[in-house]
Design an enzyme around this catalytic site. Structure first.
Site, PDB file in Angstrom:
ATOM      1  N   ARG A  61       0.739  -1.291  -0.325  1.00 18.44           N
ATOM      2  CA  ARG A  61      -0.108   0.375   0.284  1.00 18.44           C
ATOM      3  C   ARG A  61       0.914   1.188   0.142  1.00 18.44           C
ATOM      4  O   ARG A  61       0.468   1.935  -0.599  1.00 18.44           O
ATOM      5  CB  ARG A  61      -0.711   0.010   1.362  1.00 18.44           C
ATOM      6  CG  ARG A  61      -1.822  -1.089   1.139  1.00 18.44           C
ATOM      7  CD  ARG A  61      -2.833  -0.502   2.224  1.00 18.44           C
ATOM      8  NE  ARG A  61      -4.076  -1.866   2.441  1.00 18.44           N
ATOM      9  CZ  ARG A  61      -4.230  -2.626   3.123  1.00 18.44           C
ATOM     10  NH1 ARG A  61      -3.820  -1.996   4.794  1.00 18.44           N
ATOM     11  NH2 ARG A  61      -4.993  -3.664   3.460  1.00 18.44           N
ATOM     12  N   GLU A  87      19.265   0.801  -5.883  1.00 17.08           N
ATOM     13  CA  GLU A  87      19.011   2.070  -4.378  1.00 17.08           C
ATOM     14  C   GLU A  87      18.635   2.921  -4.123  1.00 17.08           C
ATOM     15  O   GLU A  87      19.876   3.624  -4.044  1.00 17.08           O
ATOM     16  CB  GLU A  87      19.167   1.327  -2.820  1.00 17.08           C
ATOM     17  CG  GLU A  87      19.003  -0.471  -2.285  1.00 17.08           C
ATOM     18  CD  GLU A  87      19.328  -1.027  -1.526  1.00 17.08           C
ATOM     19  OE1 GLU A  87      20.148  -0.430  -0.895  1.00 17.08           O
ATOM     20  OE2 GLU A  87      19.146  -2.571  -1.306  1.00 17.08           O
ATOM     21  N   GLY A  88      19.734   3.937  -5.494  1.00 20.98           N
ATOM     22  CA  GLY A  88      19.232   5.242  -6.277  1.00 20.98           C
ATOM     23  C   GLY A  88      21.358   4.986  -6.360  1.00 20.98           C
ATOM     24  O   GLY A  88      20.814   6.212  -7.456  1.00 20.98           O
ATOM     25  N   GLY A  97      21.386   6.055 -10.206  1.00 18.76           N
ATOM     26  CA  GLY A  97      20.734   6.342 -10.933  1.00 18.76           C
ATOM     27  C   GLY A  97      19.209   6.619 -11.121  1.00 18.76           C
ATOM     28  O   GLY A  97      18.884   5.399  -9.736  1.00 18.76           O
ATOM     29  N   TYR A 144      11.249 -15.954   6.916  1.00 14.93           N
ATOM     30  CA  TYR A 144      11.002 -14.337   7.684  1.00 14.93           C
ATOM     31  C   TYR A 144      11.102 -14.532   8.643  1.00 14.93           C
ATOM     32  O   TYR A 144       9.781 -14.918   9.064  1.00 14.93           O
ATOM     33  CB  TYR A 144       9.640 -13.808   6.407  1.00 14.93           C
ATOM     34  CG  TYR A 144       9.476 -12.348   6.592  1.00 14.93           C
ATOM     35  CD1 TYR A 144       9.192 -11.883   7.540  1.00 14.93           C
ATOM     36  CD2 TYR A 144       9.782 -11.476   5.226  1.00 14.93           C
ATOM     37  CE1 TYR A 144       8.618  -9.759   8.271  1.00 14.93           C
ATOM     38  CE2 TYR A 144       9.169 -10.432   5.477  1.00 14.93           C
ATOM     39  CZ  TYR A 144       9.031  -9.405   6.550  1.00 14.93           C
ATOM     40  OH  TYR A 144       8.755  -8.327   6.520  1.00 14.93           O
TER      41      TYR A 144
END
Lengths: 562, 562
Positions: free
Chosen positions: B207, B268-269, B272, B474
């Protein structure tokens, strides 16, 4: 003797196995009709090895000593046969050049390390001497990745992985195997099959290509619909770089940043030497069947393959040939006897009465594996789709025959060269929405190229691997060049090959689905992954190999080299 | 107003939605028993925003002018709320720090470009000014990838992709959609569903996370067994780099060298700004069911998930919780009425008479999609496997309930913080052969860490994604720290988190299956992909971004930065 077997210096496969048309009575008339060549005319076999002119080795005494100390005297080869075998892959241009004794730059030495430690010593020694290192597996590459650059002045060492050929470990609880990278396909599967396992990886080159070569070129096998491409099958690896070793443990999936595994995949020797690979292995299936089907048209065949991919069925193989390839396949049949001899004509009569144009019919093979119930379930789903698209089932017989012969095709190219024709392949992948245009435009591009050359040419195609969003189209073409001079033949070949590759990128398709970039496809890399993408790739290669010691010249277009 | 909605500055999700235990009568006793906290005691809500101390923006007039010219005055944000919202993701440490007004370095400006051309202008302007650029999607990151380095002296610009939120194109003939990277999960699915399509991608963060964020962190959704991880779903993309744009066309597969697509995935940026993504989309399934099962032990549950993966069935979801998580799930139930109220106790009595230890029972959910026949076929295969492993079917009711509530879990963390407990998650993946040891050792590591801290702690686990060779485990953990000072709480948190992450790499598992590396996991990157692998990754990042302008500090351990 190193114990490492190689292919023929002049062609595909091993000495003593060649293609013959003697047992295929329909082939000679077919070839005469399509490209105007008489298969029964006397051919020109390859020259004697002794007639080749092989340049002297540049290996100097210092590097030779270090290499011999690393791997042992017997495992540094400098004889002409060894060097010529390691000069080329098996692309059409490779074959024409080697037959013509076109050997401007030949590796100066071949080293056969026994293990990863020796690989490390060799890599470090060659880089320390500012030499060039070219990893060599089965020598089956057809994209030009194995050939030293013509103008390379530095010493060139071919690193043959042939002695690293063992399955080291099978993790039966996980379905993973740790395997040395130099193992050939049949040897790998023998070692795994004897323990009840398989990789399921079956590229056309299977008999003469290695695991490391598959990883280095992003290979795909004909059962990829189930087993995945080699990029899916490869879960971990070890890669020797100057002064260090990348060790990637086997993982089902990970989010540990930009994928180093996916950088090594397809790196074609430019990011180091792959020594070990962790691969997914599967229990040998209880049942395995290839079933043949026939579709009234290429469009119907493609649509059916797409529908199968989208359905609840998940077959191992989805393959359909265009009308030309279907006609070629039929011309390759051995004479049938008894009932089988009558079945074909009867079937064709029935289909013609149903309104089929038999010249447009397209042959398809679908593969199934699993339990009895599963085969029944999947065949029922596929059967409905085939019927919905106007197709009919031919049955298991032709499928089994296809399965037996599937690795024989590459021998045909040498046979064609003997009789004076050039034959080769180009394959690609694109979204389903683009395939019909891609196909039509590529066939037209090849046909136009034949016309430009003034030759009779033939081009055929099949869909060989299916994905959710698209598929691989695999084109085969052949023509008799209008010259018997090797350089002119190669130029004519490039007129056709260029037209096909340009059509790929112009029609939203990739430069190669599974043969790699090499030197042959590098020209179109920027069309495929964009100029900025190529810059990023070049940046990576340069960061790892600032001295351009690792297989320089492959992958990147020349203006991106440093 | 930019029109871009953000999460609460202090926690998960939107204002007005919070977790409550009022309608879950079993939860308070459960929490009291496990971690000694009284849910009915008065909590400490987050402070008022006005009480935060936000450092002044370093944005200078020159860069401000260029940014305003690029995106328009209204789309350069420098107010404190905007800057605080863009300072942190939603990891436990992020939440503790922001509640404590621990804001040593806050982005100096937020820009909201409207399209790729504006993104290019912003990237070029920030790099030209030697600033730092941090791309921002939904702000749901829990690995520390969004936070400016504490000691960053240069101007820091957060680039919010929220206005790039449209599905630009659906290629219905190929099952592909071209989508702007800033779209949030629900918005993406609304746009696709209305045309009959879905990506099938459902991460827990759905979400409040974006497509670009999923790609940048290698996200995975709970239906990945069918739809694939985001690395499979992503077929092409556009990425803005200083002075250029990488454009990767959508391809089902390719062998065009080291995969640039797989370099951007997980970047992760640092490589670019992702502006557009081509994703696989599927027709909305005819049927969709989640069925609940119960296994007598964790070992039986894991073995059954593995057997399902190896079977001819191919469900969309394979999930099984350990006994602790099963007990937690049961404690979260709302009171049942009528027959349902009696069904549980009756079933448990039956199972106890059969010899089950109910404290060891493990809840499982398996998802199915497809035609009626297909669901029947798959459920029959799975049913046999469940029975073979001693499990029983609970049915569709609990499955449907799970499906409705699946995105609510992250709200619990804020609720726990209010009452003085720290809760967080760590997830990983490993081969099937390693899972039992990985699980036992990780639970022990967490338990030892709780003992070291002298706190009552709780750790639980589920298997969430299955592959041929392994699965994702997990873990969720919670404990009441022995200090109410934020810095000490964070140090205590790290004692537990470190123990868990170290256990992952010590047990042949990866540092993260789908949350990414960020700053939180970078310390273990070399354990995961080896020192040489990290060097190669660093080489790539440095080649693309020599000035360290693109989200510096994420991914790499500090000693690999340049």
């Amino acid at each position: 003797m190193t114990g490492v077997q190689h292919q023929k210096w002049w062609g595909w496969g091993v000495e003593g196995i060649t293609f013959t048309h003697e047992d295929k009575p329909k082939l000679a008339p077919f070839v005469m009709e399509k490209v105007g060549i008489d298969l029964n005319a006397p051919g020109t076999p390859p020259p004697a090895f002794e007639d080749l002119k092989v340049p002297a080795s540049l290996l100097d005494g210092d590097l030779a000593s270090v290499l011999r100390a690393a791997v042992g005297d017997a495992y540094v080869g400098t004889d002409d046969m060894d060097r010529v075998v390691h000069t080329y892959g098996k692309g059409l241009v490779d074959l024409v050049r080697v037959r013509a004794s076109d050997l401007p730059r030949v590796p100066d030495a071949i080293v056969y390390p026994a293990d990863e430690d020796q690989v490390r010593q060799v890599v470090d020694a060659v880089v320390a001497a500012d030499g060039v290192l070219i990893p060599f597996g089965g020598g089956s590459n057809i994209s030009g990745s194995l050939t030293p650059p013509v103008d390379e002045k530095r010493v060139v060492v071919s690193l043959d992985l042939g002695r690293l050929n063992r399955v080291l470990e099978v993790d039966e609880a996980a379905g993973l195997a740790r395997v040395q990278a130099g193992v050939l396909g049949p040897d790998l599967e023998d070692q795994l099959n004897s323990r009840g396992w398989t990789t399921g990886h079956q590229p056309d080159s299977f008999r003469h290509s290695t695991l490391g070569g598959w990883v280095a070129t992003r290979s795909s096998g004909m059962q990829s619909d189930k087993y995945g491409d080699i990029s899916d099958i490869t879960r971990g690896m070890r890669v020797v770089l100057p002064g260090k070793v990348i060790a990637l443990r086997p993982l089902p999936s990970t989010s540990s940043g930009p994928s180093v595994r996916e950088m090594i995949l397809g790196s074609e020797g430019r990011l180091g030497v792959i020594t070990e690979v962790w691969v997914n292995v599967h229990r040998l299936p209880k049942n395995r069947e290839i079933v043949a089907y026939l579709f009234p048209t290429w469009a119907a065949g493609l649509a059916a393959m797409h529908a199968i991919t989208e359905s609840d069925a998940s077959p191992t193989v989805t393959r359909v040939s265009d009308a030309n390839e279907t006609a070629f396949s039929l011309s390759m049949q051995k004479p049938s006897k008894g009932l089988a001899a009558k079945a074909g004509p009867i079937l064709f009569n029935v289909l013609e009465r149903r309104g089929w144009d038999l010249n447009a019919a397209c042959l398809s093979y679908i593969g199934y594996e699993g339990d009895d119930d599963h085969l029944k379930y999947e065949k029922s789903i596929v059967g409905k789709i085939v019927r919905k698209h106007g197709g009919i089932k031919l049955g298991k017989g032709p499928g089994a025959l296809y399965d037996q012969k599937k690795f024989d095709t590459p021998y045909i190219r040498d046979f064609l060269l003997d009789i004076g024709a050039l034959g080769d392949v180009s394959e690609t992948a694109a979204p389903w929405s683009k395939l019909m245009d891609l196909y039509a435009n590529t066939v037209r591009a090849a046909t136009d190229a034949f016309a430009e050359l003034g030759v009779m040419g033939f081009v055929m195609c099949h869909l060989s691997h299916s994905y959710h969003s698209g598929a691989c189209l695999y084109f085969t073409f052949a023509f008799p060049p209008s010259s018997d001079v090797a350089a002119e033949q190669i130029e004519q070949y490039w007129v056709v090959k260029r037209a096909i590759q340009q059509s790929f990128v112009d029609n939203d398709a990739t430069i190669s689905h599974h043969h790699g970039v090499g030197t042959d496809h590098a020209h179109w890399l920027e069309d495929d992954i964009s100029s900025a993408g190529t810059e990023v790739m070049a940046g990576l290669l340069r960061a790892v190999d600032p001295g351009r010691n690792l297989n320089p010249g492959t992958l990147l277009p020349a203006h991106r080299e440093w």
